[in-house]
Write a protein that holds these residues in place. Structure first.
Motif, PDB file in Angstrom:
ATOM      1  N   VAL A   1       0.836  -1.206   0.000  1.00  0.00           N
ATOM      2  CA  VAL A   1       0.000   0.000   0.000  1.00  0.00           C
ATOM      3  C   VAL A   1       0.864   1.246   0.000  1.00  0.00           C
ATOM      4  O   VAL A   1       0.691   2.150  -0.824  1.00  0.00           O
ATOM      5  N   TRP A   2       1.841   1.315   0.916  1.00  0.00           N
ATOM      6  CA  TRP A   2       2.648   2.535   1.031  1.00  0.00           C
ATOM      7  C   TRP A   2       3.660   2.674  -0.101  1.00  0.00           C
ATOM      8  O   TRP A   2       4.172   3.758  -0.329  1.00  0.00           O
ATOM      9  N   ARG A   3       3.955   1.586  -0.824  1.00  0.00           N
ATOM     10  CA  ARG A   3       4.808   1.707  -2.015  1.00  0.00           C
ATOM     11  C   ARG A   3       4.042   2.294  -3.185  1.00  0.00           C
ATOM     12  O   ARG A   3       4.624   2.938  -4.047  1.00  0.00           O
ATOM     13  N   ASN A   4       2.742   2.036  -3.249  1.00  0.00           N
ATOM     14  CA  ASN A   4       1.943   2.444  -4.407  1.00  0.00           C
ATOM     15  C   ASN A   4       1.020   3.630  -4.154  1.00  0.00           C
ATOM     16  O   ASN A   4       0.441   4.162  -5.101  1.00  0.00           O
ATOM     17  N   PHE A   5       0.847   4.025  -2.908  1.00  0.00           N
ATOM     18  CA  PHE A   5      -0.049   5.127  -2.570  1.00  0.00           C
ATOM     19  C   PHE A   5       0.595   5.972  -1.477  1.00  0.00           C
ATOM     20  O   PHE A   5       1.452   5.496  -0.742  1.00  0.00           O
ATOM     21  N   CYS A   6       0.170   7.214  -1.391  1.00  0.00           N
ATOM     22  CA  CYS A   6       0.601   8.042  -0.269  1.00  0.00           C
ATOM     23  C   CYS A   6      -0.577   8.908   0.143  1.00  0.00           C
ATOM     24  O   CYS A   6      -1.593   8.978  -0.544  1.00  0.00           O
TER      25      CYS A   6
ATOM     26  N   PHE B   1      -5.945   9.606  -0.025  1.00  0.00           N
ATOM     27  CA  PHE B   1      -5.045   8.613  -0.594  1.00  0.00           C
ATOM     28  C   PHE B   1      -4.875   8.979  -2.061  1.00  0.00           C
ATOM     29  O   PHE B   1      -5.859   9.254  -2.747  1.00  0.00           O
ATOM     30  N   ILE B   2      -3.642   8.984  -2.543  1.00  0.00           N
ATOM     31  CA  ILE B   2      -3.419   9.202  -3.969  1.00  0.00           C
ATOM     32  C   ILE B   2      -2.437   8.152  -4.472  1.00  0.00           C
ATOM     33  O   ILE B   2      -1.564   7.708  -3.730  1.00  0.00           O
ATOM     34  N   PRO B   3      -2.572   7.735  -5.736  1.00  0.00           N
ATOM     35  CA  PRO B   3      -1.634   6.751  -6.274  1.00  0.00           C
ATOM     36  C   PRO B   3      -0.257   7.383  -6.456  1.00  0.00           C
ATOM     37  O   PRO B   3      -0.147   8.503  -6.927  1.00  0.00           O
ATOM     38  N   TYR B   4       0.755   6.653  -6.055  1.00  0.00           N
ATOM     39  CA  TYR B   4       2.119   7.140  -6.156  1.00  0.00           C
ATOM     40  C   TYR B   4       3.068   5.978  -5.980  1.00  0.00           C
ATOM     41  O   TYR B   4       2.795   5.076  -5.204  1.00  0.00           O
ATOM     42  N   VAL B   5       4.194   5.996  -6.693  1.00  0.00           N
ATOM     43  CA  VAL B   5       5.143   4.893  -6.596  1.00  0.00           C
ATOM     44  C   VAL B   5       6.526   5.461  -6.322  1.00  0.00           C
ATOM     45  O   VAL B   5       6.875   6.515  -6.821  1.00  0.00           O
ATOM     46  N   MET B   6       7.306   4.721  -5.562  1.00  0.00           N
ATOM     47  CA  MET B   6       8.663   5.151  -5.259  1.00  0.00           C
ATOM     48  C   MET B   6       9.599   4.605  -6.330  1.00  0.00           C
ATOM     49  O   MET B   6       9.569   3.420  -6.637  1.00  0.00           O
ATOM     50  N   SER B   7      10.425   5.468  -6.921  1.00  0.00           N
ATOM     51  CA  SER B   7      11.376   4.985  -7.926  1.00  0.00           C
ATOM     52  C   SER B   7      12.561   4.333  -7.222  1.00  0.00           C
ATOM     53  O   SER B   7      12.948   4.726  -6.126  1.00  0.00           O
ATOM     54  N   ARG B   8      13.130   3.350  -7.857  1.00  0.00           N
ATOM     55  CA  ARG B   8      14.206   2.590  -7.228  1.00  0.00           C
ATOM     56  C   ARG B   8      15.496   3.393  -7.133  1.00  0.00           C
ATOM     57  O   ARG B   8      16.241   3.269  -6.186  1.00  0.00           O
ATOM     58  N   GLU B   9      15.786   4.214  -8.151  1.00  0.00           N
ATOM     59  CA  GLU B   9      17.058   4.923  -8.180  1.00  0.00           C
ATOM     60  C   GLU B   9      17.174   5.924  -7.042  1.00  0.00           C
ATOM     61  O   GLU B   9      18.156   5.962  -6.326  1.00  0.00           O
TER      62      GLU B   9
END
Length: 178
Positions: free
Chosen positions: A117-122, A150-158
């Motif tokens: 959830v917290w990786r894909n939303f904030c 809640f909004i969709p959001y993803v953390m980039s790996r770099e």
């Protein structure tokens, strides 16, 4: 033959009475608690309240805590109570606890991967993303009766920072070589 000592038999009877008394007290306490929780005035108290839940609700009544509405992507919302000095992490923990409690009451045991959830939303407040877990809610302007989304959001790996979600990311990084 030697008879068992009467003191050990008495001890066993006393232990049995204490055990039964303890069970009766627990049953009375649970029935009283259930009756109290059915009262509409106490509708915001969770079914199995912890000491911190009760403390936060008392603080809410005294004005040292705030109620925050969380709007989900499907348009529904729910309220959580957090202390005035709460951080974003405290809000996330309150959201997690509330959602788990709601899911438990609706469908029984259901596992939600909060890491996913917290990786894909904030959470966001007035279009400001609440990304820093250590920041206080008041630093972001969140007050009593505020609404966070809640909004969709993803953390980039770099960068380990949130970035916009891309569709079909799986093949995005491959280069064609001919």
């Amino acid at each position: 033959m030697a008879r068992p000592t009467s003191s050990s038999a008495k001890d066993d009877e006393i232990l049995a009475l204490e055990y039964n008394t303890t069970n009766v007290k627990k049953a009375k306490l649970n029935s009283t608690l259930a009756a109290l929780l059915d009262d509409p005035v106490l509708s915001d108290v969770p079914r199995k309240p912890s000491l911190s839940d009760v403390d936060t609700l008392i603080s809410l009544e005294l004005g040292s805590a705030m109620r925050v509405s969380v709007l989900k992507l499907d348009g529904t919302s729910f309220d959580v109570a957090v202390m005035n000095s709460a951080t974003v992490k405290d809000l996330k923990l309150a959201v997690k606890k509330k959602v788990n409690e709601m899911e438990q009451s609706k469908m029984g045991h259901r596992h939600i991967s909060w890491k996913h959830v917290w990786r894909n939303f904030c959470l966001s407040y007035h279009n400001e993303k609440l990304l820093n877990d250590d920041a206080t809610l008041q630093d972001h302007g969140v007050r009593n009766h505020s609404k966070v989304h809640f909004i969709p959001y993803v953390m980039s790996r770099e960068s380990k920072q949130h970035s916009r979600r891309r569709k079909h990311r799986f093949f995005h990084g491959f280069n064609r070589r001919e």
